[in-house]
Design a protein around this motif. Structure first.
Motif, PDB file in Angstrom:
ATOM      1  N   MET A   1      60.442  75.352  29.215  1.00 21.56           N
ATOM      2  CA  MET A   1      59.024  75.254  29.620  1.00 21.56           C
ATOM      3  C   MET A   1      58.908  74.470  30.913  1.00 21.56           C
ATOM      4  O   MET A   1      59.418  73.361  31.034  1.00 21.56           O
ATOM      5  N   VAL A   2      58.252  75.064  31.873  1.00 24.22           N
ATOM      6  CA  VAL A   2      58.040  74.422  33.168  1.00 24.22           C
ATOM      7  C   VAL A   2      56.536  74.384  33.450  1.00 24.22           C
ATOM      8  O   VAL A   2      55.837  75.368  33.198  1.00 24.22           O
ATOM      9  N   VAL A   3      56.054  73.246  33.916  1.00 24.29           N
ATOM     10  CA  VAL A   3      54.662  73.158  34.356  1.00 24.29           C
ATOM     11  C   VAL A   3      54.621  73.277  35.873  1.00 24.29           C
ATOM     12  O   VAL A   3      55.362  72.583  36.573  1.00 24.29           O
ATOM     13  N   GLN A  74      59.985  70.595  30.232  1.00 17.60           N
ATOM     14  CA  GLN A  74      61.289  70.105  30.683  1.00 17.60           C
ATOM     15  C   GLN A  74      61.242  69.724  32.164  1.00 17.60           C
ATOM     16  O   GLN A  74      62.116  69.024  32.656  1.00 17.60           O
ATOM     17  N   ALA A  75      60.231  70.254  32.848  1.00 17.07           N
ATOM     18  CA  ALA A  75      60.089  69.941  34.269  1.00 17.07           C
ATOM     19  C   ALA A  75      58.665  70.222  34.697  1.00 17.07           C
ATOM     20  O   ALA A  75      58.025  71.139  34.182  1.00 17.07           O
ATOM     21  N   CYS A  76      58.186  69.409  35.614  1.00 15.75           N
ATOM     22  CA  CYS A  76      56.896  69.696  36.240  1.00 15.75           C
ATOM     23  C   CYS A  76      57.069  69.650  37.746  1.00 15.75           C
ATOM     24  O   CYS A  76      57.621  68.687  38.291  1.00 15.75           O
ATOM     25  N   LEU A  77      56.623  70.710  38.409  1.00 15.40           N
ATOM     26  CA  LEU A  77      56.652  70.766  39.869  1.00 15.40           C
ATOM     27  C   LEU A  77      55.211  70.748  40.363  1.00 15.40           C
ATOM     28  O   LEU A  77      54.409  71.615  40.009  1.00 15.40           O
ATOM     29  N   SER A  78      54.892  69.751  41.167  1.00 12.14           N
ATOM     30  CA  SER A  78      53.558  69.648  41.739  1.00 12.14           C
ATOM     31  C   SER A  78      53.649  70.130  43.190  1.00 12.14           C
ATOM     32  O   SER A  78      54.367  69.548  43.998  1.00 12.14           O
ATOM     33  N   LEU A  79      52.962  71.219  43.498  1.00 13.02           N
ATOM     34  CA  LEU A  79      53.154  71.885  44.784  1.00 13.02           C
ATOM     35  C   LEU A  79      52.137  71.433  45.825  1.00 13.02           C
ATOM     36  O   LEU A  79      50.929  71.418  45.564  1.00 13.02           O
ATOM     37  N   HIS A  80      52.629  71.066  46.991  1.00 13.21           N
ATOM     38  CA  HIS A  80      51.795  70.702  48.129  1.00 13.21           C
ATOM     39  C   HIS A  80      52.281  71.478  49.350  1.00 13.21           C
ATOM     40  O   HIS A  80      53.369  72.064  49.340  1.00 13.21           O
ATOM     41  N   ALA A  81      51.490  71.435  50.420  1.00 11.92           N
ATOM     42  CA  ALA A  81      51.916  72.004  51.697  1.00 11.92           C
ATOM     43  C   ALA A  81      51.454  71.062  52.795  1.00 11.92           C
ATOM     44  O   ALA A  81      50.456  70.348  52.628  1.00 11.92           O
ATOM     45  N   SER A  82      52.193  71.033  53.885  1.00 12.40           N
ATOM     46  CA  SER A  82      51.875  70.111  54.968  1.00 12.40           C
ATOM     47  C   SER A  82      52.348  70.674  56.295  1.00 12.40           C
ATOM     48  O   SER A  82      53.342  71.401  56.350  1.00 12.40           O
ATOM     49  N   MET A  83      51.628  70.339  57.340  1.00 13.42           N
ATOM     50  CA  MET A  83      52.070  70.741  58.672  1.00 13.42           C
ATOM     51  C   MET A  83      53.018  69.701  59.264  1.00 13.42           C
ATOM     52  O   MET A  83      53.560  69.897  60.349  1.00 13.42           O
ATOM     53  N   ASN A  84      53.179  68.582  58.591  1.00 15.95           N
ATOM     54  CA  ASN A  84      54.022  67.500  59.114  1.00 15.95           C
ATOM     55  C   ASN A  84      55.470  67.659  58.667  1.00 15.95           C
ATOM     56  O   ASN A  84      55.727  68.052  57.531  1.00 15.95           O
TER      57      ASN A  84
END
Ligand SMILES: [Zn+2]
Length: 198
Positions: A1-3, A74-84
């Protein structure tokens, strides 16, 4: 299970992301698109996925953490995006690790999971490097992740900048997005295989 947590959403647009043509896109839309892509890659590989949002809704950090904690992922990935910066930035909680605590205050619950989150970041790092991407690792205060009771990493996608003549891939380059999503999916398979070891 992945969040999979597509950061921002609704009232919170996040950063402004500029594509190749110079047209701005809100970070919240970028993270949602990546979440949808990654979810389909993972479910196709037999990994169950829970997402924190499926549309442009406002979610606060506590709601995101609640979803992750309820899933016992079992894992959580919090997704972001950036121009830096360049490539993919991995962040884990800056909380000091606490081992084997039975009671963890909600706001620092991640402290008991920091060492597992470091291991998860290592697996992500290897997979992203293997895909030829630039990767950086850091630690920072992350309000949603700091309340999560699972291995958790914030994945911030920045443009892949090339050297010299090669200008690199912009954030809205479909091939680049696919490379990133494929590498994240490969990391989750590796993580599952490691978790299955005695
Ligand atoms: Zn963000």
């Amino acid at each position: 299970m992945v969040v999979i947590d597509a950061a921002h959403g609704g009232d919170d647009a996040g950063a402004s992301i500029l594509g190749q043509g110079g047209q701005p896109e809100p970070e919240k839309a970028y993270t949602l698109a990546l979440s949808v892509k990654l979810r389909s890659l993972l479910t196709a590989r037999g990994i169950s996925v829970v997402t924190t949002r499926e549309s442009d809704v406002t979610l606060d950090a506590a709601q995101r953490a609640e979803i992750a904690d309820r899933a016992q992922a079992q894992a959580c990935l919090s997704l972001h995006a950036s121009m830096n910066g360049a490539g993919v930035h991995l962040f884990i909680s800056s909380l000091a690790p606490v081992e084997g605590g039975n009671f963890a205050p909600w706001k620092t619950a991640q402290a008991a999971w920091v060492s597992r989150s470091v291991a998860l970041a290592g697996v992500l790092n290897s997979a992203l490097l293997h895909a030829g991407l630039t990767v950086s690792l850091g630690r920072t205060a992350l309000t949603a992740i700091d309340s999560m009771t699972c291995p958790a990493v914030a994945v911030e996608v920045a443009p892949q900048r090339g050297n010299g003549k090669d200008s690199g891939a912009s954030l809205d380059d479909p091939a680049y997005q696919t490379t990133v999503a494929d590498a994240l999916a490969a990391a989750m398979l590796e993580w599952r295989a490691e978790g299955a070891q005695p």
